[in-house]
Every structure is written in structure tokens, then in C-alpha cells.
Design a protein around this motif. Structure first.
Motif, PDB file in Angstrom:
ATOM      1  N   LEU A   1      72.950   7.201  18.066  1.00  0.00           N
ATOM      2  CA  LEU A   1      73.022   5.853  17.988  1.00  0.00           C
ATOM      3  C   LEU A   1      73.136   4.866  16.500  1.00  0.00           C
ATOM      4  CD1 LEU A   1      73.311   3.322  19.616  1.00  0.00           C
ATOM      5  CD2 LEU A   1      70.648   2.772  19.629  1.00  0.00           C
ATOM      6  N   LEU A   2      73.779   4.376  15.974  1.00  0.00           N
ATOM      7  CA  LEU A   2      74.097   3.474  14.634  1.00  0.00           C
ATOM      8  C   LEU A   2      73.948   1.881  15.169  1.00  0.00           C
ATOM      9  CD1 LEU A   2      76.838   5.259  13.048  1.00  0.00           C
ATOM     10  CD2 LEU A   2      74.412   5.984  13.297  1.00  0.00           C
ATOM     11  N   VAL A   3      72.992   0.997  14.600  1.00  0.00           N
ATOM     12  CA  VAL A   3      73.073  -0.083  15.150  1.00  0.00           C
ATOM     13  C   VAL A   3      73.590  -0.597  13.736  1.00  0.00           C
ATOM     14  CG1 VAL A   3      71.026  -1.641  14.842  1.00  0.00           C
ATOM     15  CG2 VAL A   3      70.692   0.331  16.528  1.00  0.00           C
ATOM     16  N   LEU A   4      74.815  -1.059  13.647  1.00  0.00           N
ATOM     17  CA  LEU A   4      75.301  -1.929  12.586  1.00  0.00           C
ATOM     18  C   LEU A   4      75.005  -3.512  12.805  1.00  0.00           C
ATOM     19  CD1 LEU A   4      79.143  -0.462  12.610  1.00  0.00           C
ATOM     20  CD2 LEU A   4      77.444   0.035  10.902  1.00  0.00           C
ATOM     21  N   ASP A   5      74.584  -3.769  11.801  1.00  0.00           N
ATOM     22  CA  ASP A   5      73.829  -5.170  11.321  1.00  0.00           C
ATOM     23  C   ASP A   5      74.865  -6.224  11.421  1.00  0.00           C
ATOM     24  OD1 ASP A   5      71.337  -7.066  12.983  1.00  0.00           O
ATOM     25  OD2 ASP A   5      70.593  -7.040  10.909  1.00  0.00           O
ATOM     26  N   ASN A   6      74.530  -7.603  11.273  1.00  0.00           N
ATOM     27  CA  ASN A   6      75.930  -8.201  10.933  1.00  0.00           C
ATOM     28  C   ASN A   6      77.168  -8.090  10.397  1.00  0.00           C
ATOM     29  OD1 ASN A   6      73.712 -10.640  10.295  1.00  0.00           O
ATOM     30  ND2 ASN A   6      72.633  -9.006   9.475  1.00  0.00           N
ATOM     31  N   PHE A   7      77.946  -8.114  11.214  1.00  0.00           N
ATOM     32  CA  PHE A   7      78.959  -6.951  11.098  1.00  0.00           C
ATOM     33  C   PHE A   7      80.038  -8.553  11.379  1.00  0.00           C
ATOM     34  CE2 PHE A   7      82.739  -4.731  11.715  1.00  0.00           C
ATOM     35  CZ  PHE A   7      82.560  -3.411  11.268  1.00  0.00           C
ATOM     36  N   GLU A   8      79.346  -9.633  11.565  1.00  0.00           N
ATOM     37  CA  GLU A   8      80.452 -10.610  11.464  1.00  0.00           C
ATOM     38  C   GLU A   8      81.596 -10.761  10.251  1.00  0.00           C
ATOM     39  OE1 GLU A   8      77.135 -11.768  10.794  1.00  0.00           O
ATOM     40  OE2 GLU A   8      77.894 -11.250  12.570  1.00  0.00           O
TER      41      GLU A   8
ATOM     42  N   VAL B   1      66.982  -3.803  17.079  1.00  0.00           N
ATOM     43  CA  VAL B   1      66.303  -3.564  17.106  1.00  0.00           C
ATOM     44  C   VAL B   1      65.043  -2.514  18.457  1.00  0.00           C
ATOM     45  CG1 VAL B   1      63.985  -3.302  15.693  1.00  0.00           C
ATOM     46  CG2 VAL B   1      65.844  -4.028  15.401  1.00  0.00           C
ATOM     47  N   GLU B   2      65.014  -3.877  18.957  1.00  0.00           N
ATOM     48  CA  GLU B   2      63.845  -2.816  20.233  1.00  0.00           C
ATOM     49  C   GLU B   2      64.597  -1.993  21.344  1.00  0.00           C
ATOM     50  OE1 GLU B   2      61.757  -3.789  20.995  1.00  0.00           O
ATOM     51  OE2 GLU B   2      60.633  -5.143  19.624  1.00  0.00           O
ATOM     52  N   VAL B   3      66.364  -2.494  21.494  1.00  0.00           N
ATOM     53  CA  VAL B   3      66.922  -1.167  22.389  1.00  0.00           C
ATOM     54  C   VAL B   3      66.971   0.234  22.049  1.00  0.00           C
ATOM     55  CG1 VAL B   3      69.439  -0.698  22.674  1.00  0.00           C
ATOM     56  CG2 VAL B   3      68.390  -3.088  23.147  1.00  0.00           C
ATOM     57  N   ALA B   4      66.858  -0.256  20.513  1.00  0.00           N
ATOM     58  CA  ALA B   4      67.242   1.022  19.553  1.00  0.00           C
ATOM     59  C   ALA B   4      65.479   1.577  20.188  1.00  0.00           C
ATOM     60  CB  ALA B   4      67.260   1.063  18.382  1.00  0.00           C
TER      61      ALA B   4
ATOM     62  N   PHE C   1      69.959   2.618  11.882  1.00  0.00           N
ATOM     63  CA  PHE C   1      70.121   0.737  11.793  1.00  0.00           C
ATOM     64  C   PHE C   1      71.131   0.670  10.295  1.00  0.00           C
ATOM     65  CE2 PHE C   1      68.832  -3.359  10.560  1.00  0.00           C
ATOM     66  CZ  PHE C   1      68.750  -3.642  11.501  1.00  0.00           C
ATOM     67  N   LEU C   2      71.802  -0.141  10.350  1.00  0.00           N
ATOM     68  CA  LEU C   2      72.161  -0.275   9.200  1.00  0.00           C
ATOM     69  C   LEU C   2      72.762  -1.924   8.627  1.00  0.00           C
ATOM     70  CD1 LEU C   2      74.235   2.514  10.548  1.00  0.00           C
ATOM     71  CD2 LEU C   2      74.901   2.821   8.867  1.00  0.00           C
TER      72      LEU C   2
END
Length: 874
Positions: free
Chosen positions: A283-290, A223-226, A239-240
Motif C-alpha cells: 500500500l502506497l499512501v500518497l498524501d497531499n496529491f492535489e 495514516v490510521e487506515v494504513a 507513506f509518501l
């Protein structure tokens, strides 16, 4: 070629249709080569090989030309057969009937025995500056030429469509779901990491994966980078959250949903996403991809399709795909173990600074002192600098002193860690910390927290209370939730004016794990599914009538749990209930553009080795075939929908059978050789059945399909009558969705007929209902209609403004120029040629407007006030 054909050349099924004109028997081998080239490009050849006569009748090939996008002419020796009563052969007539602005690719085989009339036709073609003309020798050479020329043509057209009259790409406005979250607390101890990740993107890295265990702070760092990279990604940062996505097949539907890209099944979702992102530095932030790491290869395909996109992924595991740059997120620095640390020295530790900051949030008078500093340092070291663990511990200063917290950690950690030896050390500590935090709760609150694990990302207090029957916390939901909020285990926010609750992803994972350990998971999944099934049963009828707008808003807020409920039903093998759940929401999936994910659920259902009713099988196949009907139409798809009709009929659901009949008719229209007569009969039968059964929503939307078919055949009066009937039926029950769809068709047909005032009134009406429904595709069509009205009245700047906004909406939500009956383009092109500077000025203005601002501009002044509440929430 210098023709004026619109750059975007699309069809209702999103497949470019290539009409091939030639003599049949003379050039049979060449036609096979052309067909191979067209299909290699995944386009649809329009040919007459089946049941062909020397040349098809004029009405038939005229109809096929009307549905085509590119004209390919192949000529050799023969001029072709001249039918009785005609002056020219079908070969020449096809060329003459092809619209002047349709791209034409002409191939002439070398010959010394060409018939004179064909020589005259070829001479005429050579002088046509809208046609590309090439000689060829063999069928193999022709195949290569056709393939290369189509690829070049499409690249040129799509490049032109992507640029707005020479300008740069527009920004994709973030949807409420995709905006970068604003942290409610300060970020401590991550300045170096933020700078390092940002520098990776500055140096051109396209994919950065932030890797680390749960609770380490990956999401916060992302989040901070974005937030700090607006200059690197001028076209947007999104943010996704993927914590509620468990099936790899749901990655693209989730990306589309969060970005606001509609999935109506009419085009491949990957293609829609690609078009929405191509040429944009985002920029797409894909959070919790695991949990869907198997879907990582889709990211490679996304790079290939939209190379200007950058990805920032958070994951507990490395993706292991091409171009990935792994950045390990480490724990915060903890203080060194010294006998008497000074307060000043302690403050320099990021872990201690975080503890103090979070402690002061719950106890403002907390301060780091010489007395409590050793205990705080001990806490941070025991928690190994894990940010989430430190935050959970700091929340306890409301009840305990730092010394008391440290003591409890010392007492509980060894036992709890030993109980989870299969997890990484830091994850074991995280589990232990949550266990410890939960251990401080009363028994009823502990049980409540575990039960909350069945919910998706957000949920309501009403839903929690509904799940309380027979649970240890029954009747104590309000006090229990308040206690969990105080313990920093549940968060409370406001969405759309409603109070909603949420769990951190790692806490929800913990809660669900405890449910499974206690053998209560299936029971709570069933209770969750029952609650949302009841909710859908209560809300869904409103989708077909006066409560449509309110139903769409309510279902949108509940969507994460609707998705979870279907997964629960499939997971616990209540497959018939899952089918009923999906079918009740058919109208919502259509309005929201969510067919792709429903298809994944239904294919999973069909793959279960469990008995299901014929009705459930029909529902599952209907959703599975919907996208195929538009994207890959075949006789097998038509037959499959026919099987749905049979199964629905046998199940006694005449309503569903009639809707499946209408879908089968639509599928026939998408075939390379469409069966117009049969489709017309089936649509008429479906309308009559739906009217008799009292389903005005489906009756009205099917009337729209009848009108489109009539328009396609040139029966303008009949088309207008169908659109009028559809609008009348939809308005009679308050069906805003079909009023929008039918009204826009109706208004565009009025534009064609020159009835500008009626068209304007129609576009305003459909704009109003589309806004109330938050139906952006309807808004785009209405703005295009009003663009044509402005152009017809000579208001060039207004026409350019409305066109630019409509184009931006289409681009952002991934809707291609699929409407075969779009009519604002000729008017816009006409006024552009007369007043180019005014149109360009309007387009520049439109590029700077938000959608609500454009809607306000488009509406007459007396209509604006009634939409203020809706636009304020847009």
C-alpha cells in the motif's frame, strides 16, 4: 530452452542488446524485419548494416557479442564467407562464440538449395538444448516471430528473477522517510471511516482517494487506515508526503526517493519503481496529491506495471482516473443545538471529544463541565467539526476559558470569512481559525510564522536565524519559535539526532499566502535560496574528499530545502545561480541517486525565456542528457555532450569540460554500435586533464570507466591496473564513494582471476566504506562478492544467505542486474548444483535478515565493532 543463463539479463544502459547473426546481402530484408521487431520491444539491435563487409572481422563481432544479451540467428541458403586463415565462416563462428548460457533464438527459412556446410551448422543447432529453433517463410512472418519470442523470453526471465528460487517476493523494508507516521495524539471519531476505507481494499479496490478540504483530517484517516491494514498488505505499507512537491514531473522522483529507489539515470525511473514493486502486495499512501493532480495518469501506468500495488491518496480534488474510488472525508459530528446539553450527551459528540482531548494535552486539569459544555459545543459548531480548527482552538485553553474562545470566534469569524469569499465555506472557516490563532500572537511571532512559509517540510533553527536579517523578528528567533510551538503552529521533533522544526501543510500554505499578500514572497524566497546556496558551497567540497560521509548525511537531512531552494532560484529567474547550485552537488546527486529530479529542474530552467551563461546552459544540458545517455543512447546524445564540452571549455571550466568528455565517452559505449577506440581515447584524455586540474574524485571515477572498457575488451591486466589506480587515488583523498565503486570492480576481477583471499579483503573494505556512506548499491555489490568468496570456499549456506540479502537490496532500490561484470552468479550456481539444500537454507535465512544484520554477518568479527554506530542509524 534449458540453458543456465541468469534470469536477469541486463546491460549498463538497462536496454537488452540483441545480437543478430546472418549473412548480410542474402538476408537484407529479413534483417530489416528483425531490427523492426527488436526496436518494437524497445530493445537495442546489435547489427553491422553501416559500412558492412561480406562479414565483419572476428575481433569486432566478438566484442559485440561480449556486450549482447540475446543471440538471434537467421539462416537461409548461404553458409557465408570464410576469411583467409579461418576454417569456418563468420556465420558459424558467431554461433560458436556466443556464450553457452546466452539465450539463442534461431530462425531458418525454408530452402531447397541450402549449402552443405550450412546444413551441418543447422543440424548442430537443432541438437543444442539452449537454443529455440523455428522455421519461417517471409520477412513479415519473421518479424512477428522475433517479436513474440523476445516478449516470451523476457517475461520468463523477469518472472524467474522476481521469485527467489521458487519462493515468494521479499518485503521492501521501509526507509526512514516512508514509514507510516505514528500519530502523537489519539484519533477520535473516525472508527467508522477507518472501517469503511479498509473494507474497500478488502473488496479489491486498488485506488481510494480521500477527498476533502484542508484540515478535515484526510491525512490522519489515511495514516490510521494504513496502520490497521498490515494483514491486507503483507509486503509493506509506505507513506509518501507530497506537500513539498509542486511539479507533476517530480512525482516519480519523489516516490523513488521516499521508497529508497536510487535514480542514477541508468534506467527509466518508472521501470525501476515498477521492478521494485512488481509482485508485492503493498500500500502506497500518497498524501497531499492535489497540487500535482496533473500527474494522476502516472498512477494508472503504475497500476499497469505493478498490478498488485494499492494506492491510498489524500487530495482536495478528485483525480478522475480509471479505477478511482472516491471517499469523501466529512467533518466530525457536532452536538445538537439544545438549550441545556448534558455533559454525558456532549461526550458522545466526536467534535467535543476531540476538543477535550486536545485541551487536556495543554492543560491536564481541563474537564468538560456543566458550566463550560455550552461554550465547547458552540466552538465545535462554529468550526463545523473541522478537526484541525478544533485542535487549534483547544490549544488556547492554556490562556482562555472555553467561553472566552467562543466569544473571540464570534467576534472575528464574520469579518475574516468575508475576506475570503472565493474559498469553500469550510476552507474559509479554516483560514479564519488560523487567522484567529495567529491574531493572538505578538507582532514579531506573526511575522516569523509568515516567513517560515518559505521552508520545506522540515528545517532547523539555524536556518531560521539566518533568514532573520532585516525582519521584524531579527534576534528573536529562539523565543519566537518557542512561542509558535506553544501555539501549536510549529512542531518540534528530532531527526538523526538533530532538532528539526516543521509546519502543518495547511499552516505553511497559510503562511506563504500571507507572505504573497504582503509582497514579501520573492524577498524571502531569495533569502532562503541564499542560505542554502551558502550551505551547499560550504558542504559540497567535502563530497569529493575526506568529509564525504558527513556531507552526504548533512545534505540528506536538508534535502527538502535543497529542492525548495532550486525551485526558488528558478522561480525568481536566478537561473545561473540555480545552475551553479545543481552543479556543486553533482557528486551528491550521483551518490543519492537523484538525477531524475535534477533533470526536471534543469529542463524547466532551459525552458525559461531568460538569458543564461554558457556555463549554465552546459550544466543544464549535461543533467538533461545524463539519463538519455544510459536509457536512449544515440549519436545526438553524444553530440549533445560534445556541445557541453565546448560550452564548459569556453566558460573556462576545464574541470567540468573533462568530466563532460568522460560522459561523452561513456555515451559512445552505450550506442548499438559502440565506438570503442574513440571512447578509449576520450577517457584517457579526461583522466590526464582531471589529474592535471587536481580533481581526484573525477579522475578516480573515470579510471573506473577505463577499467570497465579494458575488461570488456578482454584486457584483464589493464583493467586491474585501472581499478588499482582508481582505488589508490580515491583512498588518498578519502573518497568513499569511488573506493566502493572501484573496490567492488577490483574485487570481482580478482575473483575471476582466482585470487580469493585478495577478493575477500577487497569486498570487506568496500563494504565498510559503503556502510559509512549509506551507499546501498555498494553494499549489495560487496555482499555479492563475499557470496562468491563463500561459494569458492564451499560454504554453501553462507553464499545463499549473502546472495539473498544482496538480491533484496537490488530489488528494493530498483537497481537492475546492470553490472556487466557481475561474477558471483557462476560460483553460486555451481555450489547450488552441488549443495542445493544448503544454498536454499541460506536463502531462507537471508530473506529474514535486515540489512544491518546481513552486514554484521558478512564482516569479520574484528571489523564489526567499528561499524556499530553507523549500523545503529541504518
Amino acid at each position: 530452452m534449458t540453458g543456465t543463463h541468469r534470469p536477469v539479463i541486463r546491460t549498463p544502459d538497462q536496454r537488452i542488446r540483441v545480437f543478430v547473426s546472418s549473412t548480410l546481402r542474402e538476408l537484407a530484408e529479413e534483417r530489416r524485419a528483425a531490427r523492426a521487431a527488436i526496436e518494437r520491444m524497445r530493445l537495442a539491435p546489435v547489427m553491422f548494416e553501416l559500412g558492412a563487409r561480406p562479414h565483419p572481422p572476428r575481433a569486432l563481432y566478438r566484442s559485440y557479442l561480449a556486450q549482447s544479451d540475446v543471440f538471434v540467428g537467421i539462416y537461409a541458403d548461404s553458409y557465408g564467407w570464410v576469411a583467409p586463415g579461418e576454417e569456418v565462416s563468420g556465420l558459424e563462428d558467431e554461433y560458436a562464440l556466443a556464450p553457452p548460457d546466452m539465450p539463442k533464438l534461431i530462425y531458418v527459412r525454408a530452402s531447397e538449395h541450402r549449402e552443405p556446410r550450412l546444413e551441418d551448422l543447422i543440424a548442430r543447432i537443432r541438437s543444442d538444448d539452449t537454443a529455440a529453433y523455428l522455421p519461417f517463410g517471409t520477412a513479415e512472418e519473421l518479424e512477428e516471430l522475433v517479436s513474440n519470442d523476445l516478449a516470451t523470453l523476457l517475461a520468463e526471465r523477469f518472472d524467474e528473477s522476481r521469485l527467489h528460487n521458487g519462493g515468494g517476493p521479499e518485503e521492501i523494508p521501509p526507509t526512514p522517510q516512508s514509514r507510516i507516521p505514528v500519530p502523537q495524539t489519539s484519533t477520535i471519531g473516525r472508527d467508522r471511516e477507518i472501517a469503511e476505507v479498509r473494507s474497500l481494499f478488502e473488496r479489491g479496490t486498488k485506488l481510494v482517494t480521500l477527498v476533502g478540504p484542508g484540515g478535515i483530517g484526510k491525512s490522519r484517516l489515511a495514516v490510521e487506515v494504513a496502520q490497521g491494514s498490515a494483514d491486507l498488505f503483507p509486503d509493506g505499507r509506505y507513506f509518501l508526503p507530497l506537500e513539498g512537491v509542486f511539479e507533476p514531473g517530480l512525482l516519480l522522483p519523489t516516490v523513488a526517493y521516499v521508497l529508497g529507489i536510487r535514480d542514477t539515470g541508468e534506467a527509466a525511473l518508472e521501470e525501476r519503481i515498477s521492478r521494485a514493486l512488481t509482485g508485492r502486495r503493498v500500500l502506497l499512501v500518497l498524501d497531499n496529491f492535489e497540487q500535482i493532480v496533473e500527474a494522476a495518469l502516472l498512477l494508472v501506468r503504475l497500476f499497469d506495471a505493478a498490478p498488485s500495488v494499492s494506492l491510498l491518496v489524500t487530495s482536495r480534488t478528485v483525480l478522475r482516473i480509471r479505477g478511482e474510488r472516491v471517499f469523501e472525508v466529512k467533518a466530525l459530528g457536532v452536538p445538537e443545538a439544545v438549550a441545556h446539553p448534558s455533559v454525558e450527551r456532549m461526550h458522545r459528540s466526536p467534535a467535543v471529544a476531540l476538543f477535550v482531548d486536545r485541551a487536556q494535552a495543554v492543560k491536564p486539569d481541563f474537564a468538560l463541565t456543566a458550566e463550560n459544555a455550552p461554550a465547547v459545543a458552540d466552538i465545535c459548531r462554529r468550526l463545523e467539526g473541522l478537526p484541525l480548527a478544533i485542535e487549534l482552538a483547544a490549544a488556547k485553553v492554556r490562556l482562555l476559558t472555553p467561553h472566552g474562545i467562543a466569544q473571540r470566534l464570534e467576534e472575528s469569524l464574520p469579518l475574516l470569512t468575508a475576506a475570503a469569499r472565493d474559498l469553500p465555506d469550510r476552507h474559509r472557516t479554516m483560514r479564519a481559525t488560523i487567522d484567529w490563532s495567529v491574531g493572538l500572537l505578538p507582532t514579531e511571532q506573526r511575522a516569523l510564522l509568515e516567513d517560515l512559509g518559505v521552508f520545506a517540510r522540515q528545517f532547523t533553527l539555524e536556518a531560521v536565524e539566518a533568514l532573520g536579517t532585516g525582519r521584524a523578528w531579527e534576534g528573536q528567533a529562539i523565543d519566537g519559535i518557542a512561542g509558535l510551538i506553544d501555539a501549536s503552529l510549529v512542531r518540534q521533533t528530532e531527526v538523526g539526532g538533530r532538532s528539526v522544526l516543521s509546519l502543518l501543510a495547511v499552516v505553511r500554505e497559510y503562511a506563504l499566502g500571507r507572505l504573497k499578500e504582503h509582497g514579501e514572497s520573492a524577498r524571502m524566497r531569495a533569502a532562503h535560496a541564499d542560505y542554502y546556496s551558502d550551505l551547499v558551497a560550504a558542504v559540497a567540497p567535502g563530497l569529493r574528499g575526506a568529509g564525504q560521509s558527513e556531507a552526504v548525511v548533512q545534505l540528506g537531512l536538508e534535502l527538502p530545502n535543497l529542492r525548495a531552494a532550486v525551485r526558488h532560484l528558478v522561480h525568481i529567474d536566478r537561473l545561473d545561480d540555480a545552475g551553479d547550485f545543481a552543479w556543486r552537488l553533482l557528486v551528491y546527486w550521483w551518490i543519492a541517486g537523484f538525477f531524475g529530479e535534477v533533470r526536471v529542474w534543469m529542463l524547466e530552467l532551459l525552458g525559461k525565456d531568460q538569458p543564461i551563461t554558457p556555463h549554465t546552459r552546459a550544466v543544464a544540458w549535461f543533467f538533461a542528457l545524463w539519463s538519455e545517455m544510459w536509457q536512449h543512447p544515440t549519436e545526438e546524445v553524444v553530440a549533445g555532450l560534445g556541445e557541453c564540452v565546448r560550452l564548459f571549455t569556453e566558460s573556462g571550466d576545464g574541470d567540468a569540460a573533462a568530466m563532460a568528455t568522460a560522459a561523452r565517452a561513456t555515451a559512445r559505449l552505450q550506442l548499438p554500435l559502440p565506438d570503442l577506440d574513440t571512447a578509449e581515447r576520450e577517457l584517457a584524455d579526461a583522466v590526464h586533464q582531471l589529474r592535471d586540474l587536481g580533481n581526484p574524485w573525477a579522475e578516480a571515477i573515470t579510471e573506473v570507466s577505463r577499467g570497465r572498457l579494458a575488461w570488456l575488451r578482454g584486457l584483464i591486466d589493464e583493467a586491474q591496473a585501472c581499478f588499482d589506480r582508481a582505488t589508490e587515488v580515491a583512498e588518498s583523498v578519502g573518497d568513499h564513494f569511488t573506493v566502493s565503486v572501484a573496490g567492488n570492480h577490483q574485487a570481482r576481477l580478482q575473483l575471476v582471476r582466482g585470487d580469493i583471499d585478495a577478493a575477500e579483503a577487497g569486498c570487506v573494505r568496500t563494504l565498510l566504506v559503503s556502510v559509512r556512506l549509506h551507499f546501498e548499491e555498494g553494499v549489495a555489490y560487496a555482499l555479492e562478492g563475499l557470496c562468491a568468496v563463500a561459494a569458492a570456499r564451499g560454504d554453501a549456506e553462507r553464499a545463499g544467505t549473502l546472495s539473498a540479502v544482496a538480491h533484496a537490496i537490488r530489488q528494493r532500490i530498483g537497481v537492475f542486474d546492470a553490472e556487466a561484470f557481475t561474477v558471483h552468479i557462476p560460483q553460486l550456481d555451481g555450489i547450488r548444483s552441488a549443495q542445493p539444500e544448503a544454498v536454499a537454507a541460506g536463502e531462507r535465512r537471508g530473506a529474514e535478515l535486515t540489512v544491518p544484520e546481513a552486514i554484521t554477518l558478512a564482516l569479520p568479527e574484528h571489523e564489526r565493532s567499528q561499524l556499530e554506530p553507523e549500523l545503529a542509524r541504518w
